[in-house]
Design a protein around this motif. Structure first.
Motif: not given
Length: 112
Positions: A50-51, A56-60, A92-93
């Motif tokens: 992650t940055v 969650i919505e942006s990653l999806f 960074g996770e």
């Protein structure tokens, strides 16, 4: 006398029929068709680092999956990342995103 014999014969017949229906003298295994044992494949996943500003919505939206609904994908996401139910996404996770693939089943016929 005929009535007594007829009653005894009727009682014995009913008793044997009831016993046959309750305990079963005919093996039921000969009537049941065996279902092959099937195993579903695991859900495909995408590891993501992650940055700042990720949700969650942006990653999806970055990694779309048109075959599953948002609710189903969110449930899979939380089952893969249970620690994110109670906290925010940390920069960074490394998290895992679910990606559905056409589910193929591996069926194994057992010879019994």
């Amino acid at each position: 006398m005929r009535i007594l014999l007829l009653a005894a014969l009727l009682f014995v017949t009913v008793h044997f029929i009831r016993l046959d229906l309750m305990e079963g003298t005919i093996p039921l295994a000969s009537f049941v068709q065996e279902q092959p044992a099937c195993e579903e494949e695991q859900v495909k996943t995408i590891p993501v680092t992650t940055v700042d500003g990720d949700t969650i919505e942006s990653l999806f939206s970055l990694y779309p999956d048109p075959e599953s609904s948002f609710i189903d994908r969110l449930a899979s996401f939380y089952s893969l990342n249970p620690h994110l139910q109670n906290q925010q996404i940390i920069v960074g996770e490394k998290i895992v995103l679910p990606l559905t693939v056409m589910q193929t089943e591996k069926c194994i016929e057992s010879n019994r």
